[in-house]
Design a protein around this motif. Sequence first.
Motif: not given
Lengths: 358, 358, 358, 358, 358
Positions: A14-15, D161-164, D174-175, D251-255
């Motif tokens: 994502p992103g 890679a990515g934010k995972t 979420y992912a 967390s708010p980031t995931t929101e």
Amino acid sequence: MSKKIKRGNLGASPGTLQYVGPAIESRTRITKIEFNADFQRQSAVRHSGDCLAAVQPGVNTWLNVDGLHQPELIGAIGKEYGLHPLLLEDILNTLQKPKFDFFGDNVLFLVLKWLEYNPYTREVEPEHVALVLGPTWLLSFQEERDRDIFEVIRKRIEAGAGKTRQNGTDYLLYAITDLVVDQYFRVLDAIGENLEELEEALFRDAQQKHVSQIYTVKRELTIMRKTVAPLREILLAMAREAPRSASTLISPTTEIYLRDLYDHVNQVNETVEIYREQMTGLLELYNSTMSNRLNNVMKVLTIISVIFMPLTFVAGIYGMNFEFMPELHWTYGYPFAIGLMACMVIGMLLWFRWKKWL
Amino acid sequence: MSKKIKRGNLGASPGTLQYVGPAIESRTRITKIEFNADFQRQSAVRHSGDCLAAVQPGVNTWLNVDGLHQPELIGAIGKEYGLHPLLLEDILNTLQKPKFDFFGDNVLFLVLKWLEYNPYTREVEPEHVALVLGPTWLLSFQEERDRDIFEVIRKRIEAGAGKTRQNGTDYLLYAITDLVVDQYFRVLDAIGENLEELEEALFRDAQQKHVSQIYTVKRELTIMRKTVAPLREILLAMAREAPRSASTLISPTTEIYLRDLYDHVNQVNETVEIYREQMTGLLELYNSTMSNRLNNVMKVLTIISVIFMPLTFVAGIYGMNFEFMPELHWTYGYPFAIGLMACMVIGMLLWFRWKKWL
Amino acid sequence: MSKKIKRGNLGASPGTLQYVGPAIESRTRITKIEFNADFQRQSAVRHSGDCLAAVQPGVNTWLNVDGLHQPELIGAIGKEYGLHPLLLEDILNTLQKPKFDFFGDNVLFLVLKWLEYNPYTREVEPEHVALVLGPTWLLSFQEERDRDIFEVIRKRIEAGAGKTRQNGTDYLLYAITDLVVDQYFRVLDAIGENLEELEEALFRDAQQKHVSQIYTVKRELTIMRKTVAPLREILLAMAREAPRSASTLISPTTEIYLRDLYDHVNQVNETVEIYREQMTGLLELYNSTMSNRLNNVMKVLTIISVIFMPLTFVAGIYGMNFEFMPELHWTYGYPFAIGLMACMVIGMLLWFRWKKWL
Amino acid sequence: MSKKIKRGNLGASPGTLQYVGPAIESRTRITKIEFNADFQRQSAVRHSGDCLAAVQPGVNTWLNVDGLHQPELIGAIGKEYGLHPLLLEDILNTLQKPKFDFFGDNVLFLVLKWLEYNPYTREVEPEHVALVLGPTWLLSFQEERDRDIFEVIRKRIEAGAGKTRQNGTDYLLYAITDLVVDQYFRVLDAIGENLEELEEALFRDAQQKHVSQIYTVKRELTIMRKTVAPLREILLAMAREAPRSASTLISPTTEIYLRDLYDHVNQVNETVEIYREQMTGLLELYNSTMSNRLNNVMKVLTIISVIFMPLTFVAGIYGMNFEFMPELHWTYGYPFAIGLMACMVIGMLLWFRWKKWL
Amino acid sequence: MSKKIKRGNLGASPGTLQYVGPAIESRTRITKIEFNADFQRQSAVRHSGDCLAAVQPGVNTWLNVDGLHQPELIGAIGKEYGLHPLLLEDILNTLQKPKFDFFGDNVLFLVLKWLEYNPYTREVEPEHVALVLGPTWLLSFQEERDRDIFEVIRKRIEAGAGKTRQNGTDYLLYAITDLVVDQYFRVLDAIGENLEELEEALFRDAQQKHVSQIYTVKRELTIMRKTVAPLREILLAMAREAPRSASTLISPTTEIYLRDLYDHVNQVNETVEIYREQMTGLLELYNSTMSNRLNNVMKVLTIISVIFMPLTFVAGIYGMNFEFMPELHWTYGYPFAIGLMACMVIGMLLWFRWKKWL
């Protein structure tokens, strides 16, 4: 609406910045307009480093990006303005439906669809428009097409006419949205004319091709409804919730304009609904016309059969070769047979008249 | 409803005053009525400078503007009363749907539609009515037509009858809205009579033309629904929210009347819904009548074919020219053939009766 | 439902007392019942001055007015009890839909519809019922008809049976509403029986007249739905909001009964919905029966044509008058021709059986 | 979608662990992935005792269970992580619709459906996916199939890679959900292509088989809608309510990501709706094509009958054997008869042209 | 569902105890079960005095009443437990829809419907179930039928298995409701199988009887929907509102189970909706199959007519008796005529092939 666009690599993290839209070759054009009540300057931007907003206080910056097919360029602009990757992803995805979101207190993000009606294919062609509003700047992104949809606003700023120069970027955001919604009215007027032509044609002489035209227009109206409907909630949210939030992006003056625009979108919505119901009505009209026509064809067939079958039978009787058939030898046998037939025809006709088939 | 009105320059700067409606040549007529419980004066206004409300305390002013096709005149009145440009834009746009808004605490704006039913075209013709309520004044705007829709209220004020004189301009606003809603009942009664005629005609002798009549009435009902539906929310908002807001434009006495009116609009809405469903029912009735009629036509065709085809075949047999056909030389060959045919007919008829086709 | 009632002078000043309903000649009957747990007295009222409620503490008064066609009488009663003109207007308007309102803290106003089902016309006939509840009195207004719908309650009070005597006028209000809702169940049972008969008749032998019966019942259900639906909200509002308001008109004991009644009205509503859907289902059944029947008729026609057309053609061949046709002179020419025809028939029949048409 | 799965013993005590799904033979595969921003380790788990999450602070554990047909194994894992029996019951029930629930403050439970479109049967095949999110661990359960749907995420973690890797297990949740929703787009794209083919085929040559194809696709869309629709509310609840609750799982980031995903699900939903309406439109198109075709067939039949029945009748007349028929003896009798027939044919053709049947 | 049940005396005073249901002769059976985690005792109750709940602290009492046709018995039980007359009225009315109410803080009242599917009539047969929950006791009422629907729970209590014994009467209430909802799944599975059979049969060979089957199943689904739908709100209310109210009847442990059950009811609801839409789809399929079949029949008829009518006409020509017809005297006249006819047939066949009718 074009449905042939390939979505990008759906499984991507994502992103990840991907352009999703029809293939385009020309270069992206970027225009930067700095303005306030007293002054305005419009310039073409060559490289992304020039994109940043003016730093002088009281000067508003409008950056218009024409072309979404160079993700790295959009990415660079996004970095300059500190935009969230998800926001950039939505800018690049021309299949993205209208949406509205806050990213933090200082960035408002709006996705719209510019619509064009093609009277030949009877299809509504959408163009992706994304707006990002910051405290003193507005970024607008659109697909690269031949037309220049925001020209009228640029000219208004140049001329200093209207309220665009006097107000801030929030009013500019409103002005662009207003332009998009006004275009919906034009599209609806074109569809409305089409509908009236169809109506007239159906009343005059219903044909099979009208059904596929009804089908096409109805499909386009369905898609258009899905495009316009979210705008209502978006404008309601912007007009009502924005001032209450911590954000001060939208001034109370602009709020009145947004409420008025909400009203316009409502009207677009309702007209789409009315057209859709009329389309359904036209289809019913077509079907009952067809069944009526079938009835009429069948009546003709039945009348002709009911008249000629008995006549042919009588002729068949007197065509039989029996040795002993007294009528055949009567002097007036032939006139008698003809008279008998005439009586039968008259009887049939009276019966049809009584049945109101004639 | 007339759909031929051209929208103005859609790309114009928001708030630009443009008349949107059918072309009209006659002059705008302005009437000013000053009244309170004890006194009333009605006068024609010649130039916009005379438009301003009375300044004596306790005197209410009603300014009625008949004709919207002179935007500059409306603009002048707007300036006198300090009205917002968006409000004036909505007054001039005869395509504007019913709406209700506060502009500040002291100005209440209401758009309504007066409806007339044309029994010949079976179309509902709307007329744009805009009302602006201030603390001691009421402005009413209407399209220039031959009729004078507010005459009955003017006469009531002149006669001092009813509660109009005793109450303020908020009651006058209610009285005008009440008049508009009463007219909806009249339109519905006319449509209802039409519907009953259609129903009767369909039961008696369904014809293709009835379908287009059903289509037309249904279309008009769809449009009427969209015209009436917003009024419910408007009246609810006025009756419930107004007294809670900072505004004191609407007195608690008038509130009861508004609630009653809300109830009436609800009834209009429901009757429209009932009529729409009945229209759908009539269409179903028509379709099944048609399919039944087709069945009957086909039965006649089939009966006639089933009876005469075998008969004609038998006649054909004995019309053959074979040298050696014994029956042809029988003395009673002819009566035998006729008898055979009669038996076949009787057999067929019995079979049809058993099948309940006769 | 009767739709022929003329609305009064629609342009009249709001609150003007006008009777809206069918013309009626007989006199209005007024009955006054005073009661508490220990005592009851029923008397006919001759002139409006006798209408006022009992002043002894602890005595409840129920004034039942039978006949709405004398507006001046209703007006006089209204004056005695200090009722609002809009309330009186709604009492007199028999077209008024069910509604519920508070006039001040001490007057609760309720409009209901008594329904009767006419099994011959399959129409639901409404009767206007208006109830006004004050602290110690209840006024009930109904149209003058032959029936006496509240007799059962009057008898209950006379007999002292049930809870009506023990409780106040709020329970009486509930008891009357309960009677009205019980009547809805009776109407629905009658419609339900009708529906089952229709269903059976359709399964047995679908006929065109069934469609108009379905149409009529569906129309009546539509109107009934609009009559019953508002009652839900009314009872919900009475049961939930009343005790919270400043008003003490409805005691907590009665509240439980109102909640139970709300439940009954819900059931009426749902049954109406189920019946409506079943009616739609019946129509679909009728239509597919008809199309099936048409298919069968067409099969018969096709079979008979396919069999006899070739046969007649063969007979026609041998009926030709050519000089040189060898078959005509064969000794077994005739049997040969008949045999050929028989083979053709057998072939056709086999083909039909293979096609599953026979 | 497969509807043949037998529900287990429905009368069983609630919370009894039963596998509900197609019979499967292979073994359950369990993979355990421990990761944080700096490190990752993936290992296959042999027995349930190895399932427990890592205890080192700052290390996230993802346990992926591939196969639900061994209830005792799932029960053992559930005991290790202290999961509620009802939660385990829902994991094992592959018929369970998407749902979302909190079990206490520290366990979030999510049921999803992975969808695959089978282009041959035109059916959408669901696969049950259940996710359980704890403070530092995520359990994912899926049915044992040939495909490995989460491989792409596993590879992303491996590659870093990515934010995972940077984010916690809530981002992983979420992912995975994002992957599932992306798959919905793929399914819709496949259905959309199917729809366009159907559309084209119908416009070209409508056939009976197209109706059953429309029926199948519509049925699948109905089921898909029911699968996707709850996801909207689930994501809304997760994005909006989760942070407000006592729980700190998300967390708010995931929101922000969840809100974006909500948007995607909305788009899926709307596309499903658009497709469903288009399917209905295609069916209408088919029906009117059929009725048009019938009309054309009937016209041919009627034309041929109207032309040849009178001709055959005339031929029959002159085939009669009357002794005294003057025409038979005329020298030009034959040409006269032929001429008469020609005139009749020409007359008929003119009449057909006037009727616009030719 | 049986619709033949006579409602009682509808005009009766509210709260009068009347049995509303099918006539039944056998006696009412009453079973009393006392239990806690350590002990359980089941006994048949002979007279109403034995009905009262156990007084020992920590002992739960479940009183199951099998048969509702003895109102005086129910009345006696009601008196023992101090139940409200309206509650008893609802217990006795087998037509009562599902409902949920509190009577005071200590009595929770729940009405459910047990459903059985009759595969022969394709009808869903409801059975009235009423539950009354007090602090330490649960009363369950059901209609007297041959089956014993709660046996499985009784056995579970006897065996001490599951959580029923460990928990209080609120869990027992849940367990019974869960049993009822599980039964809905079974009914749906049976309907689903029916639907698949219908689907297959329609695809194979659509027949008129299928339409009445579709009609019946659809009607039953409509009624089932109305039966299941209120349960959603009931469970939501019980799970969410109960703990917040003053009442402590439902413990937090049971709340989780109720939420899970709410989820199940939701699934039942959605499956009913899916089945209803599929039924509509099947009807559309049937109708288009029929219209297709008609088209095919008509094509056969038209082909046969178009081929044989001209042939018969030619035969008729040469069957005319004109003296001067040169062809009749040609040596090859007969082969010429036959050849002419063959050409015509070949021409027609080519034309049909070009029209794609063959």
